[in-house]
Design an enzyme around this catalytic site. Sequence first.
Site, PDB file in Angstrom:
ATOM      1  N   GLY A   1       0.740  -1.254   0.000  1.00 31.32           N
ATOM      2  CA  GLY A   1       0.000   0.000   0.000  1.00 31.32           C
ATOM      3  C   GLY A   1       0.768   1.301   0.000  1.00 31.32           C
ATOM      4  O   GLY A   1       0.153   2.365   0.083  1.00 31.32           O
TER       5      GLY A   1
ATOM      6  N   LYS B   1     -13.997  -1.733   7.510  1.00 31.98           N
ATOM      7  CA  LYS B   1     -13.047  -1.817   8.616  1.00 31.98           C
ATOM      8  C   LYS B   1     -13.519  -2.800   9.687  1.00 31.98           C
ATOM      9  O   LYS B   1     -12.707  -3.496  10.301  1.00 31.98           O
ATOM     10  CB  LYS B   1     -12.807  -0.430   9.217  1.00 31.98           C
ATOM     11  CG  LYS B   1     -12.102   0.548   8.284  1.00 31.98           C
ATOM     12  CD  LYS B   1     -10.752   0.032   7.806  1.00 31.98           C
ATOM     13  CE  LYS B   1      -9.982   1.087   7.027  1.00 31.98           C
ATOM     14  NZ  LYS B   1      -8.699   0.565   6.484  1.00 31.98           N
TER      15      LYS B   1
ATOM     16  N   SER C   1       1.814   8.460   2.621  1.00 24.88           N
ATOM     17  CA  SER C   1       1.119   7.256   3.063  1.00 24.88           C
ATOM     18  C   SER C   1       1.820   6.623   4.255  1.00 24.88           C
ATOM     19  O   SER C   1       3.046   6.650   4.378  1.00 24.88           O
ATOM     20  CB  SER C   1       0.962   6.227   1.943  1.00 24.88           C
ATOM     21  OG  SER C   1       2.007   6.237   1.046  1.00 24.88           O
ATOM     22  N   ILE C   2       0.983   6.065   5.139  1.00 23.67           N
ATOM     23  CA  ILE C   2       1.515   5.416   6.331  1.00 23.67           C
ATOM     24  C   ILE C   2       2.420   4.255   5.932  1.00 23.67           C
ATOM     25  O   ILE C   2       3.485   4.053   6.524  1.00 23.67           O
ATOM     26  CB  ILE C   2       0.373   4.937   7.241  1.00 23.67           C
ATOM     27  CG1 ILE C   2      -0.414   6.146   7.772  1.00 23.67           C
ATOM     28  CG2 ILE C   2       0.915   4.106   8.399  1.00 23.67           C
ATOM     29  CD1 ILE C   2      -1.676   5.793   8.531  1.00 23.67           C
TER      30      ILE C   2
ATOM     31  N   ILE D   1      -4.378  -1.033   2.846  1.00 22.14           N
ATOM     32  CA  ILE D   1      -5.128  -0.899   1.600  1.00 22.14           C
ATOM     33  C   ILE D   1      -6.559  -0.476   1.912  1.00 22.14           C
ATOM     34  O   ILE D   1      -7.199  -1.060   2.794  1.00 22.14           O
ATOM     35  CB  ILE D   1      -5.179  -2.240   0.830  1.00 22.14           C
ATOM     36  CG1 ILE D   1      -3.770  -2.764   0.549  1.00 22.14           C
ATOM     37  CG2 ILE D   1      -5.951  -2.081  -0.479  1.00 22.14           C
ATOM     38  CD1 ILE D   1      -3.753  -4.203   0.047  1.00 22.14           C
TER      39      ILE D   1
ATOM     40  N   TYR E   1     -17.743   8.712   6.445  1.00 25.54           N
ATOM     41  CA  TYR E   1     -16.815   7.620   6.156  1.00 25.54           C
ATOM     42  C   TYR E   1     -17.482   6.538   5.313  1.00 25.54           C
ATOM     43  O   TYR E   1     -16.823   5.653   4.772  1.00 25.54           O
ATOM     44  CB  TYR E   1     -16.285   7.039   7.476  1.00 25.54           C
ATOM     45  CG  TYR E   1     -14.988   6.287   7.338  1.00 25.54           C
ATOM     46  CD1 TYR E   1     -13.839   6.907   6.850  1.00 25.54           C
ATOM     47  CD2 TYR E   1     -14.894   4.962   7.725  1.00 25.54           C
ATOM     48  CE1 TYR E   1     -12.635   6.224   6.735  1.00 25.54           C
ATOM     49  CE2 TYR E   1     -13.691   4.268   7.629  1.00 25.54           C
ATOM     50  CZ  TYR E   1     -12.572   4.901   7.135  1.00 25.54           C
ATOM     51  OH  TYR E   1     -11.377   4.221   7.031  1.00 25.54           O
TER      52      TYR E   1
ATOM     53  N   TYR F   1      -9.702   1.806  11.372  1.00 27.65           N
ATOM     54  CA  TYR F   1     -10.148   3.113  11.872  1.00 27.65           C
ATOM     55  C   TYR F   1     -11.332   2.919  12.802  1.00 27.65           C
ATOM     56  O   TYR F   1     -12.110   1.957  12.646  1.00 27.65           O
ATOM     57  CB  TYR F   1     -10.507   4.034  10.695  1.00 27.65           C
ATOM     58  CG  TYR F   1     -10.918   5.424  11.122  1.00 27.65           C
ATOM     59  CD1 TYR F   1     -10.085   6.178  11.952  1.00 27.65           C
ATOM     60  CD2 TYR F   1     -12.130   5.968  10.736  1.00 27.65           C
ATOM     61  CE1 TYR F   1     -10.461   7.443  12.369  1.00 27.65           C
ATOM     62  CE2 TYR F   1     -12.507   7.238  11.136  1.00 27.65           C
ATOM     63  CZ  TYR F   1     -11.672   7.967  11.965  1.00 27.65           C
ATOM     64  OH  TYR F   1     -12.052   9.206  12.383  1.00 27.65           O
TER      65      TYR F   1
END
Length: 267
Positions: free
Chosen positions: A15, A167, A21-22, A95, A160, A150
């Site tokens: 990802g 999630k 990006s993390i 992702i 969201y 999240y």
Amino acid sequence: MPNNLLAGKKGIIFGALDENSIAWKVAERCVEEGASITLTNAPVAMRFGQIKDLAEKLNAEIIPADATSMEDLENLFTKSMEILGGKVDFVLHSIGMSINVRKGKEYTDLNHDWMQKTFDVSAISFHKMMQVMWKLDAINDWGSILALTYIAAQRTFPDYNEMAESKALLESFARSFGYHFGMRNKVRVNTISQSPTMTTAGSGVKGFTEFFGYADKMSPLGNAPAETCADYCVSLFSDLTKMVTMQNLYHDGGFSNMGMNPAVLGL
């Protein structure tokens, strides 16, 4: 300052898109801590991102893979083991994608074909990834598998959209597969519930900037940045967290335990 927490370990980072990006930050920290890695992202994402720059910087090979394709995932893990010289020790799933969010569709008027795509890309890909790892026996004993999630999996954040359900499904897969991996070869599987983070993907959510500010004020420590999330991932990939599995771990500056903070009201 590096502490060689991942010295000799091998991993795969899913990802990484660009320096915001993390997954990008996690990849950098893993290599700093002594790991060897391969990088992967969907071919379409690679065309729009800068993953090649990251690969060059970290001396890591890129293996393109559509995470919804079992064939692509089998190729990814097989080639990674060839490149890295054996089974991996850690994997990061970072992702997420919703066409409904991108198109501004309201939750009460979603395109359900797009919703199915959201679930496949954002959550079911995690199960597919682990199933391939399981069948190929691709991860070492006491390895670590992580996915980013999240708090919308537990609480309602209207904008969201159906990513919230994605999630929730992602976290359930971590618990369920965590049992099987733990019983077979002591591999741990966890999710990290991260603060709102100024990534390319996150900033595409309606009202994100306003909510980012709200969460920052609500959290006693403020929003957790991508860099500290990367540190947390490193700790969970390391041998210091061998007995942590099947957990959803909040990395959000305390937001998840707050009811109200007077700072939000300007008091």
